[in-house]
Design a protein around this motif. Structure first.
Motif: not given
Length: 92
Positions: A63-90
């Motif tokens: 989760t990446i959250s950003v707030i600036d000095d004026a109070g504006a904000s942004a937020h994203i959530e990203l799932f970390v993947v592993d293309y080299n793994s044979n297992r699936t993790t949720l």
């Protein structure tokens, strides 16, 4: 304000993102599995950040959250993947 990235975070790679259109200093908080992983400040727009994605982050949500000095904000959530793994993790 906007958080931009071109590819999802992948284990063993460097995840790059940028923060654009902010006022003053961008205060960035990065959480992994709902725990504070890193905190950064950037006062030179646009803000370009790089994160080494290690194996212990496999299957986690970043989760990446950003707030600036004026109070504006942004937020994203990203799932970390592993293309080299044979297992699936949720993240639950």
């Amino acid at each position: 304000m906007e958080i931009k990235y071109s590819r999802e975070p992948v284990v063993g790679e460097v995840f790059e993102f940028s923060v654009v259109e902010y006022t003053g200093t961008a205060h960035i908080e990065i959480l992994a599995a709902n725990k504070v992983w890193q905190q950064r400040k950037c006062s030179d727009p646009p803000c370009h950040e790089k994160l080494a994605i290690t194996a212990d982050l496999r299957g986690q949500t970043l989760t990446i959250s950003v707030i600036d000095d004026a109070g504006a904000s942004a937020h994203i959530e990203l799932f970390v993947v592993d293309y080299n793994s044979n297992r699936t993790t949720l993240a639950v």
